[in-house]
Design an enzyme around this catalytic site. Sequence first.
Site, PDB file in Angstrom:
ATOM      1  N   TYR A 257      42.092  45.659  40.609  1.00 51.65           N
ATOM      2  CA  TYR A 257      41.139  46.627  40.007  1.00 51.65           C
ATOM      3  C   TYR A 257      41.425  48.028  40.972  1.00 51.65           C
ATOM      4  O   TYR A 257      41.719  47.789  42.186  1.00 51.65           O
ATOM      5  CB  TYR A 257      39.898  46.650  39.555  1.00 51.65           C
ATOM      6  CG  TYR A 257      39.100  45.466  40.574  1.00 51.65           C
ATOM      7  CD1 TYR A 257      38.496  46.224  41.705  1.00 51.65           C
ATOM      8  CD2 TYR A 257      38.816  44.212  40.503  1.00 51.65           C
ATOM      9  CE1 TYR A 257      37.778  45.656  42.571  1.00 51.65           C
ATOM     10  CE2 TYR A 257      38.084  43.389  41.210  1.00 51.65           C
ATOM     11  CZ  TYR A 257      37.380  44.175  42.547  1.00 51.65           C
ATOM     12  OH  TYR A 257      36.658  43.435  43.243  1.00 51.65           O
ATOM     13  N   HIS A 307      43.256  45.622  45.794  1.00 46.60           N
ATOM     14  CA  HIS A 307      43.811  47.068  45.224  1.00 46.60           C
ATOM     15  C   HIS A 307      45.061  47.173  45.942  1.00 46.60           C
ATOM     16  O   HIS A 307      45.747  46.478  46.783  1.00 46.60           O
ATOM     17  CB  HIS A 307      42.971  48.170  46.213  1.00 46.60           C
ATOM     18  CG  HIS A 307      41.537  47.943  45.957  1.00 46.60           C
ATOM     19  ND1 HIS A 307      41.071  47.732  44.541  1.00 46.60           N
ATOM     20  CD2 HIS A 307      40.598  47.719  46.829  1.00 46.60           C
ATOM     21  CE1 HIS A 307      39.807  47.756  45.086  1.00 46.60           C
ATOM     22  NE2 HIS A 307      39.335  47.634  46.175  1.00 46.60           N
TER      23      HIS A 307
END
Length: 331
Positions: A257, A307
């Site tokens: 995410y 990430h």
Amino acid sequence: MTLTKRRRTLALLFCAVTFTTFLFNYTFRDPSSYLYKYTFRLSASSKGPCACRHCVTERDEDDVWFTERFNLSVHPLMTRDNSALSDDTFKWWQWLQAESHPANFSEVVDELFQVIPDEVLYMDAGPERCRTCAVVGNSGNLKGSQYGGLIDSSHFIIRMNQAPTAGFEEDVGARTTHHVLYPESATDLDNATNLVLVPFKTLDLQWIVSALTTGTVKYTYVPVMNRIKANKDKVLIYNPTFFKYVYESWLEGHGRYPSTGFLSLMLAVHICDEVNVFGFGADQDGNWHHYWEDNLLAGAFRHTGVHDGDFEYNVTQLLADKQKIRMFKGR
Ligand code: C5P
């Protein structure tokens, strides 16, 4: 007038009409023609989409990359009215931190908006508005940058997670209008700052209610602050639907995410007219530490593993190349 003179005038008139018709049909009506674009831009610039010199929302029909991604219809902040999540969004959102026994989402939202205001904010873009925003990431490249004055001169100053200002004012500024955080990264705020909660699970919404009232939620997947100093009338919630839109449209599913920094940047791109970005990326020696850390190897953001820092950085750089935002790279 002699007959030849009259004939010549008629012929000239005929030529002029034919030429004008040709120009109109094949030049101005054809959107790919240079003259069409030039005329269109001249008229558009007389009253632009915002009152700043450059506007994020300036549409350039040639910029397919930006046009395909940018969507102003997804509201970045949650209200009662936009809080219902589609099955898809809810599933994706619940998957982010694999919450095992979530409470009833709509009951939690109901409780939430009894504690914090339910308002549609910032969706007032128009030719009269010039809202300048500084998004301040936590990179060590801010150290010695002297960006403080520039950052503080913006209308909105968006910081995130632990981000201290005391002792770093010359480089990072002193004002904060919006502080983006989640339960596990929370820090106390002053009364004038808007707390922007990024919820990753239903429990995060329960946490903010609790942290502002009874203090009963003390643990998520790690111990969290059970109370937070913040103005409850200035608490805003990052909309999970917008969260998913950022992940899919802008990051094309890279990483698990988006990082807090990228989420904050996207918030700014959708609610501001001019966006200046500070404190993103490594410093000039390639270190990924925070500006308040002496340990150059720390690089918390880089090492989370959830990430895709490189992809995020490339998108950010592309936005800067296209003059949608301005990047200040520090030292
Ligand atoms: O480390 P933390 O997540 O608190 O940092 C906030 C944001 O600042 C990150 O999500 C990232 O976008 C940005 N950052 C960065 N380079 C660093 C540290 C942080 O780009 N060295």
